[in-house]
Design a protein around this motif. Structure first.
Motif, PDB file in Angstrom:
ATOM      1  N   ASP A  78       0.818  -1.213   0.000  1.00  0.00           N
ATOM      2  CA  ASP A  78       0.000   0.000   0.000  1.00  0.00           C
ATOM      3  C   ASP A  78       0.858   1.272   0.000  1.00  0.00           C
ATOM      4  N   VAL A  79       2.050   1.218   0.580  1.00  0.00           N
ATOM      5  CA  VAL A  79       2.951   2.377   0.498  1.00  0.00           C
ATOM      6  C   VAL A  79       3.281   2.669  -0.967  1.00  0.00           C
ATOM      7  N   GLY A  80       3.441   1.600  -1.747  1.00  0.00           N
ATOM      8  CA  GLY A  80       3.701   1.762  -3.174  1.00  0.00           C
ATOM      9  C   GLY A  80       2.530   2.434  -3.885  1.00  0.00           C
ATOM     10  N   LEU A  81       1.296   1.977  -3.578  1.00  0.00           N
ATOM     11  CA  LEU A  81       0.101   2.586  -4.182  1.00  0.00           C
ATOM     12  C   LEU A  81      -0.028   4.041  -3.740  1.00  0.00           C
ATOM     13  N   PHE A  82       0.166   4.277  -2.439  1.00  0.00           N
ATOM     14  CA  PHE A  82       0.087   5.623  -1.866  1.00  0.00           C
ATOM     15  C   PHE A  82       1.083   6.565  -2.557  1.00  0.00           C
ATOM     16  N   SER A  83       2.309   6.095  -2.782  1.00  0.00           N
ATOM     17  CA  SER A  83       3.338   6.928  -3.420  1.00  0.00           C
ATOM     18  C   SER A  83       2.885   7.358  -4.810  1.00  0.00           C
ATOM     19  N   ALA A  84       2.297   6.406  -5.549  1.00  0.00           N
ATOM     20  CA  ALA A  84       1.843   6.717  -6.907  1.00  0.00           C
ATOM     21  C   ALA A  84       0.659   7.677  -6.882  1.00  0.00           C
ATOM     22  N   VAL A  85      -0.275   7.463  -5.949  1.00  0.00           N
ATOM     23  CA  VAL A  85      -1.446   8.348  -5.846  1.00  0.00           C
ATOM     24  C   VAL A  85      -0.998   9.761  -5.453  1.00  0.00           C
ATOM     25  N   LEU A  86      -0.153   9.847  -4.430  1.00  0.00           N
ATOM     26  CA  LEU A  86       0.247  11.158  -3.916  1.00  0.00           C
ATOM     27  C   LEU A  86       1.136  11.912  -4.909  1.00  0.00           C
ATOM     28  N   PHE A  87       2.266  11.306  -5.285  1.00  0.00           N
ATOM     29  CA  PHE A  87       3.257  12.041  -6.081  1.00  0.00           C
ATOM     30  C   PHE A  87       2.957  11.987  -7.580  1.00  0.00           C
ATOM     31  N   GLY A  88       2.283  10.898  -8.004  1.00  0.00           N
ATOM     32  CA  GLY A  88       2.040  10.737  -9.426  1.00  0.00           C
ATOM     33  C   GLY A  88       0.680  11.241  -9.877  1.00  0.00           C
ATOM     34  N   TYR A  89      -0.304  11.284  -8.954  1.00  0.00           N
ATOM     35  CA  TYR A  89      -1.667  11.658  -9.346  1.00  0.00           C
ATOM     36  C   TYR A  89      -2.097  12.989  -8.708  1.00  0.00           C
ATOM     37  N   MET A  90      -1.931  13.109  -7.397  1.00  0.00           N
ATOM     38  CA  MET A  90      -2.313  14.376  -6.743  1.00  0.00           C
ATOM     39  C   MET A  90      -1.363  15.507  -7.141  1.00  0.00           C
ATOM     40  N   THR A  91      -0.093  15.162  -7.344  1.00  0.00           N
ATOM     41  CA  THR A  91       0.975  16.066  -7.791  1.00  0.00           C
ATOM     42  C   THR A  91       0.964  17.437  -7.090  1.00  0.00           C
ATOM     43  N   PRO A  92       0.992  17.430  -5.747  1.00  0.00           N
ATOM     44  CA  PRO A  92       1.039  18.717  -5.038  1.00  0.00           C
ATOM     45  C   PRO A  92       2.398  19.404  -5.207  1.00  0.00           C
ATOM     46  N   VAL A  93       2.419  20.706  -4.943  1.00  0.00           N
ATOM     47  CA  VAL A  93       3.671  21.459  -5.013  1.00  0.00           C
ATOM     48  C   VAL A  93       4.629  21.004  -3.907  1.00  0.00           C
ATOM     49  N   ALA A  94       4.090  20.784  -2.696  1.00  0.00           N
ATOM     50  CA  ALA A  94       4.935  20.376  -1.564  1.00  0.00           C
ATOM     51  C   ALA A  94       4.259  19.274  -0.761  1.00  0.00           C
ATOM     52  N   VAL A  95       5.079  18.431  -0.140  1.00  0.00           N
ATOM     53  CA  VAL A  95       4.585  17.316   0.677  1.00  0.00           C
ATOM     54  C   VAL A  95       5.430  17.228   1.945  1.00  0.00           C
ATOM     55  N   ILE A  96       4.767  17.029   3.086  1.00  0.00           N
ATOM     56  CA  ILE A  96       5.499  16.762   4.334  1.00  0.00           C
ATOM     57  C   ILE A  96       5.086  15.378   4.827  1.00  0.00           C
ATOM     58  N   VAL A  97       6.064  14.478   4.951  1.00  0.00           N
ATOM     59  CA  VAL A  97       5.803  13.115   5.451  1.00  0.00           C
ATOM     60  C   VAL A  97       6.582  12.922   6.745  1.00  0.00           C
TER      61      VAL A  97
END
Ligand code: SAM
Length: 234
Positions: free
Chosen positions: A113-132
């Motif tokens: 699920d971390v793999g799916l989450f990474s694709a959704v967040l960085f590849g689909y939502m494509t925000p300017v900035a992310v804090i994890v």
């Protein structure tokens, strides 16, 4: 101060500095970060998402405006939306934000699920900035009485090297750069060897707002997989 407060303060300091207009908190849980962020009125749209709808419902009414909120004529309008849904699924309503936070979320996901989450967040939502943020397992020996993980629901706890390797891979795959930091200092002299109690990655999209060549206004096949639980305009 308590560690969860330090993590939230880290986000607030980032918001003060970068003044994002649209912010999403993933794994918003009891909405405690959202409750703090709503006072930062550069933000125009504040969204929370959690897979646990019951938990969000129990705490979301604390986000309702109190009467004095309307007595601040200098404030711009603020819109708050809360959704039930999984970060492993795409939803068009969460695309194109200025800032996405995922505070102590990823360690609750399986590695698949971390793999799916990474694709959704960085590849689909494509925000300017992310804090994890996520626990730093190298710090665990300094936590008194701890055996195993810090929480029974954690699927993993990463060393600094493991977190770094996930983050750098994500940057390569999706066109981001990352800086590593954290909150919760080790005692004097041990900071170097164990690192922070909570490790934090701050990601920026390469090329900033224009770094994404996807057509966000092409809504032909928009997906809506989350359920709206709460929506309010100040
Ligand atoms: N971010 C919160 C804070 O700073 O106070 C704490 C997060 S809590 C430790 C982890 C949250 O992640 C839980 O509320 C859980 O329901 C949520 N969660 C777990 N898996 C999820 C998923 N696949 N999608 C969305 N939320 C998820």
């Amino acid at each position: 101060p308590a560690l969860h407060r330090q993590r939230h303060q880290f986000v607030i300091d980032f918001v003060k500095q970068h003044k994002p207009k649209k912010v999403v908190d993933l794994g918003c849980s009891e909405c405690s970060l959202l409750k703090k962020l709503r006072f930062h009125r550069e933000i125009e749209l504040l969204v929370g998402l959690d897979v646990n709808g019951a938990k969000v419902k129990k705490h979301m009414y604390g986000l309702a405006p109190i009467s004095t909120d309307y007595l601040q004529p200098t404030y711009d309008q603020l819109c708050i939306e809360l959704y039930q849904g999984s970060v492993t699924q795409e939803d068009a309503r969460l695309r194109g934000f200025d800032l996405v936070t995922a505070i102590e979320l990823i360690e609750h996901l399986t590695l698949a699920d971390v793999g799916l989450f990474s694709a959704v967040l960085f590849g689909y939502m494509t925000p300017v900035a992310v804090i994890v943020s996520t626990p730093n397992s190298e710090f665990n020996p300094l936590l008194p009485g701890l055996r195993g993980f810090r929480h029974s629901d954690h699927k993993f706890e990463w060393t600094r090297a493991e977190f770094r390797s996930w983050a750098l891979k994500v940057c390569l795959d999706y066109g981001y750069e990352v800086a590593f930091t954290g909150v919760g200092q080790a005692p004097q002299g041990q900071q170097e060897s164990v690192g922070f109690c909570s490790q934090i990655g701050v990601f920026h999209r390469i090329g900033g707002r224009n770094g994404c060549n996807m057509l966000l206004d092409d809504d032909a096949d928009d997906v809506f997989s989350y359920t709206l639980l709460y929506s309010i305009k100040y």
